[in-house]
Design an enzyme around this catalytic site. Sequence first.
Site, PDB file in Angstrom:
ATOM      1  N   ASP A 175     -79.449  14.512  57.189  1.00 38.22           N
ATOM      2  CA  ASP A 175     -78.736  13.526  58.342  1.00 38.22           C
ATOM      3  C   ASP A 175     -79.189  14.405  59.673  1.00 38.22           C
ATOM      4  O   ASP A 175     -79.682  15.576  59.843  1.00 38.22           O
ATOM      5  CB  ASP A 175     -77.560  13.308  57.981  1.00 38.22           C
ATOM      6  CG  ASP A 175     -76.495  14.469  58.066  1.00 38.22           C
ATOM      7  OD1 ASP A 175     -76.968  15.793  58.254  1.00 38.22           O
ATOM      8  OD2 ASP A 175     -75.251  14.381  57.959  1.00 38.22           O
ATOM      9  N   SER A 176     -78.674  13.853  60.568  1.00 38.34           N
ATOM     10  CA  SER A 176     -79.163  14.493  62.042  1.00 38.34           C
ATOM     11  C   SER A 176     -77.754  15.439  62.561  1.00 38.34           C
ATOM     12  O   SER A 176     -78.177  15.932  63.451  1.00 38.34           O
ATOM     13  CB  SER A 176     -79.301  13.161  62.992  1.00 38.34           C
ATOM     14  OG  SER A 176     -78.021  12.887  63.355  1.00 38.34           O
ATOM     15  N   GLY A 177     -76.669  15.276  61.819  1.00 42.83           N
ATOM     16  CA  GLY A 177     -75.524  16.130  62.543  1.00 42.83           C
ATOM     17  C   GLY A 177     -74.700  15.034  63.281  1.00 42.83           C
ATOM     18  O   GLY A 177     -73.691  15.380  63.706  1.00 42.83           O
ATOM     19  N   GLY A 178     -75.490  13.928  63.596  1.00 40.94           N
ATOM     20  CA  GLY A 178     -74.401  13.141  64.535  1.00 40.94           C
ATOM     21  C   GLY A 178     -73.536  12.529  64.044  1.00 40.94           C
ATOM     22  O   GLY A 178     -72.233  12.692  64.566  1.00 40.94           O
ATOM     23  N   PHE A 179     -73.278  12.162  62.643  1.00 35.90           N
ATOM     24  CA  PHE A 179     -71.975  11.668  61.954  1.00 35.90           C
ATOM     25  C   PHE A 179     -70.928  12.795  62.017  1.00 35.90           C
ATOM     26  O   PHE A 179     -69.754  12.635  62.395  1.00 35.90           O
ATOM     27  CB  PHE A 179     -72.360  11.139  60.636  1.00 35.90           C
ATOM     28  CG  PHE A 179     -70.969  10.636  60.106  1.00 35.90           C
ATOM     29  CD1 PHE A 179     -70.540   9.585  60.267  1.00 35.90           C
ATOM     30  CD2 PHE A 179     -70.390  11.396  59.032  1.00 35.90           C
ATOM     31  CE1 PHE A 179     -69.394   8.893  59.587  1.00 35.90           C
ATOM     32  CE2 PHE A 179     -69.231  10.855  58.907  1.00 35.90           C
ATOM     33  CZ  PHE A 179     -68.597   9.677  58.679  1.00 35.90           C
ATOM     34  N   ASP A 203     -78.160  10.039  66.102  1.00 31.64           N
ATOM     35  CA  ASP A 203     -77.638   8.864  66.667  1.00 31.64           C
ATOM     36  C   ASP A 203     -76.156   9.008  67.004  1.00 31.64           C
ATOM     37  O   ASP A 203     -75.674   9.961  66.688  1.00 31.64           O
ATOM     38  CB  ASP A 203     -77.583   7.921  65.384  1.00 31.64           C
ATOM     39  CG  ASP A 203     -76.941   8.295  64.273  1.00 31.64           C
ATOM     40  OD1 ASP A 203     -76.939   9.347  64.125  1.00 31.64           O
ATOM     41  OD2 ASP A 203     -76.250   7.428  63.595  1.00 31.64           O
ATOM     42  N   GLY A 228     -73.269   3.503  60.652  1.00 26.25           N
ATOM     43  CA  GLY A 228     -71.981   2.931  61.214  1.00 26.25           C
ATOM     44  C   GLY A 228     -71.318   2.091  60.238  1.00 26.25           C
ATOM     45  O   GLY A 228     -70.577   1.322  60.728  1.00 26.25           O
ATOM     46  N   ASP A 259     -76.483   7.293  50.003  1.00 31.21           N
ATOM     47  CA  ASP A 259     -75.871   8.483  49.753  1.00 31.21           C
ATOM     48  C   ASP A 259     -74.425   8.133  49.912  1.00 31.21           C
ATOM     49  O   ASP A 259     -73.989   7.546  50.688  1.00 31.21           O
ATOM     50  CB  ASP A 259     -76.290   9.543  50.424  1.00 31.21           C
ATOM     51  CG  ASP A 259     -75.483   9.399  51.921  1.00 31.21           C
ATOM     52  OD1 ASP A 259     -75.955   8.604  52.765  1.00 31.21           O
ATOM     53  OD2 ASP A 259     -74.842  10.557  52.055  1.00 31.21           O
ATOM     54  N   CYS A 309     -70.570   6.058  28.038  1.00 33.25           N
ATOM     55  CA  CYS A 309     -71.674   7.094  28.946  1.00 33.25           C
ATOM     56  C   CYS A 309     -72.156   8.191  27.932  1.00 33.25           C
ATOM     57  O   CYS A 309     -71.298   8.617  26.947  1.00 33.25           O
ATOM     58  CB  CYS A 309     -70.725   7.699  30.132  1.00 33.25           C
ATOM     59  SG  CYS A 309     -71.620   8.886  30.970  1.00 33.25           S
ATOM     60  N   CYS A 363     -73.502  11.115  29.365  1.00 32.42           N
ATOM     61  CA  CYS A 363     -73.828  12.220  30.160  1.00 32.42           C
ATOM     62  C   CYS A 363     -73.248  13.365  29.347  1.00 32.42           C
ATOM     63  O   CYS A 363     -72.689  13.498  28.341  1.00 32.42           O
ATOM     64  CB  CYS A 363     -73.014  11.952  31.508  1.00 32.42           C
ATOM     65  SG  CYS A 363     -71.525  12.485  31.387  1.00 32.42           S
ATOM     66  N   CYS A 397     -69.424  13.421  28.811  1.00 33.50           N
ATOM     67  CA  CYS A 397     -68.920  12.522  27.818  1.00 33.50           C
ATOM     68  C   CYS A 397     -69.442  12.991  26.403  1.00 33.50           C
ATOM     69  O   CYS A 397     -68.735  12.552  25.487  1.00 33.50           O
ATOM     70  CB  CYS A 397     -69.432  11.250  28.217  1.00 33.50           C
ATOM     71  SG  CYS A 397     -68.390  10.773  29.651  1.00 33.50           S
ATOM     72  N   HIS A 452     -70.097  13.963  35.770  1.00 36.26           N
ATOM     73  CA  HIS A 452     -69.874  12.393  35.054  1.00 36.26           C
ATOM     74  C   HIS A 452     -70.080  11.573  36.266  1.00 36.26           C
ATOM     75  O   HIS A 452     -70.690  10.663  36.243  1.00 36.26           O
ATOM     76  CB  HIS A 452     -68.480  12.146  34.470  1.00 36.26           C
ATOM     77  CG  HIS A 452     -68.326  10.942  34.138  1.00 36.26           C
ATOM     78  ND1 HIS A 452     -68.870  10.294  32.979  1.00 36.26           N
ATOM     79  CD2 HIS A 452     -67.694   9.870  34.949  1.00 36.26           C
ATOM     80  CE1 HIS A 452     -68.741   8.822  33.237  1.00 36.26           C
ATOM     81  NE2 HIS A 452     -67.653   8.638  34.117  1.00 36.26           N
TER      82      HIS A 452
END
Lengths: 380, 380
Positions: B95-99, B149, B219, B269, B307, B309, B312, B338
């Site tokens: 990501d850009s770091g903005g969040f 952003d 956003g 994500d 499941c 995995c 499990c 899991h």
Amino acid sequence: MDQPIKYRLIKKEKHTGARLGEITTPHGTFETPIFMPVGTQASVKTMAPEELKEMGASIILANTYHLWLRPGSKLVREAGGLHKFMNWDRGILTDSGGFQVFSLAKRRGITEEGVTFKSHLDGQKMFLSPEKAIHIENDLGPDIMMSLDECPPFYESYDYLKKSVARTTRWAQRGLKAHRNPQSQGIFGIVQGAGYKDLRQQSARDLVSLDFAGYSIGGLSVGESKAEMNQVLDFTTPLLPENKPRYLMGVGTADSLIDGVIRGIDMFDCVLPTRIARNGTCMTSQGRLVVKNAKYAHDFTPLDPNCDCYACRNYTRAYIRHLLQVDETFGIHLTSYHNLYYLVHLMSQVRQAIKDDNLLEFREHVFEQYGFNQKNSKNF
Amino acid sequence: MDQPIKYRLIKKEKHTGARLGEITTPHGTFETPIFMPVGTQASVKTMAPEELKEMGASIILANTYHLWLRPGSKLVREAGGLHKFMNWDRGILTDSGGFQVFSLAKRRGITEEGVTFKSHLDGQKMFLSPEKAIHIENDLGPDIMMSLDECPPFYESYDYLKKSVARTTRWAQRGLKAHRNPQSQGIFGIVQGAGYKDLRQQSARDLVSLDFAGYSIGGLSVGESKAEMNQVLDFTTPLLPENKPRYLMGVGTADSLIDGVIRGIDMFDCVLPTRIARNGTCMTSQGRLVVKNAKYAHDFTPLDPNCDCYACRNYTRAYIRHLLQVDETFGIHLTSYHNLYYLVHLMSQVRQAIKDDNLLEFREHVFEQYGFNQKNSKNF
């Protein structure tokens, strides 16, 4: 009755008391001497069972005291025993809970009958007797169980120790009688006696006469010097039978492992490798490495250039340091993996050195590389 | 110039806006839609890279803000980039770091030039501009980078949002120009505009004209309702080009993933699966399961009976609950494994449903089983 735990002596090293052997348990056969990773609460900290197998661990430890408190031995029994509960199909050994009762629990009272104490978790009053310890271990279902012992301080008075050792022997006998699964679990007796030759020898002789599946040496690595520990081994192991395994409890530094093997020890365990891993301290072929140190921030070499463990094959000191700095548990996983591998792999080299009759040369090499020969060296 | 990130549309689902595609990056090609596990600080919490591959993760996220602070982007560059630093040879997106600047850092000041703020770690004054964000990401070396952003609150005033969105677009353009590795890294522009149709559409049109490698929708998942999120997607994705990937940022519940795919989203994500795993909350085919609850103490079934995995296949609810109760990190590892598997595997089923043109039926099935259709259902 057929013993579920068998020891076969394969070879003695030419120049020392070291012995190459083979232990057979209901969950597999493995060569000794070995180091056993510790899974205190039914998990070797941060490690998956598959990873322990991958590095060659053939038997692990679990702690009776901790599992008795949480989740409870009845629940583990209901789950089908520890092996099934924690998804580990190789050997398991449990201690008796004695060491934790004497080191963790509060307000202890010892009588001939057993120990009353308060849980270190919630202060609940509890009682552990030799019979109860064995019954808890029967529920947990390890291959090898320890009989309840008192683990007094190394520098306790001779008079106290003499009484304590005699009681531990009586407790061992009671544990043997209380055993409910003699066909699938073996019991080891624990030799006590601190640094006193006559007490250690008395303890050893009395326990040997009770015919345990193996013999532990307890009460060491509790503050005494390395020289004192080695001396105790020197006058104790010669009294233990050649056809049974010998287990030095709670010892996990490279020098003590090698010096223990030289004195005829077959099995070791210790929380040290995983405990120091959590602070970023690593055991390496070049000595102790504190990967958290700032000097490793830009070091893009592995923890140990001579190690081929998963952590060393794939990650750098700089990355592992970063993970530890920012509290990512994967970092602790990598240092734990490495340290366990170091000790498990060290013992595989020790077995080779016994085969090659050059254990003393191997000792010198490790001690020199690690810096054990230097004064003021940290011992891990 | 040849784009390092390519999107190929394979098939549209018959009854929805869902699309099956294929993204090619310098670190592999994978089918979409997908869920991307988040490795905030260059580690997907508790997970080894091999385990992420084993479950089929083809690209993971890392956070520019966190890595800029620790260990520093120059150090990661010195290590040979994120892929080499963290031992991950598949795709990486940053990501850009903005969040994080807008959610974690303190005392922010936004100007046309960029954002000044104080580090959430030590209060140090820092400055992030669109150029600087891209240069940090150039140093980190992911396959896909985000342009800087502003991520304002969803219910911010229209007037503020209008100015903010226009500035985010100007920042996006500046980021594109500052890009130093256009041959090996692609930049996505981030569509903003909160819940306003005209702002979202203006943002989308302006960014599309700048010809990014792909488009993110930012956003969202910041407190608005599911209906509002879906509405934003309804009027935004139709404006995004068919030949570029579309990424809905920060979304990680099964219902939102499926509803996003239905509206033409290719990538998702979220930290949710690993975050809730640390409290013992699991995503299962039968809904949300809080394995720490006392009722699972004696439950010897897997977290999810449907499941397959690693967790499990090998461990019970009773064992995992025990590990969480006694603070053994292997327990968190198992719940993390899991939950990540659940979402990665869900998206593989979603892709199959697109191939089979029965995504709406699949949605109904998942919603019914999980309990998303019930009022007051927890959404994870």
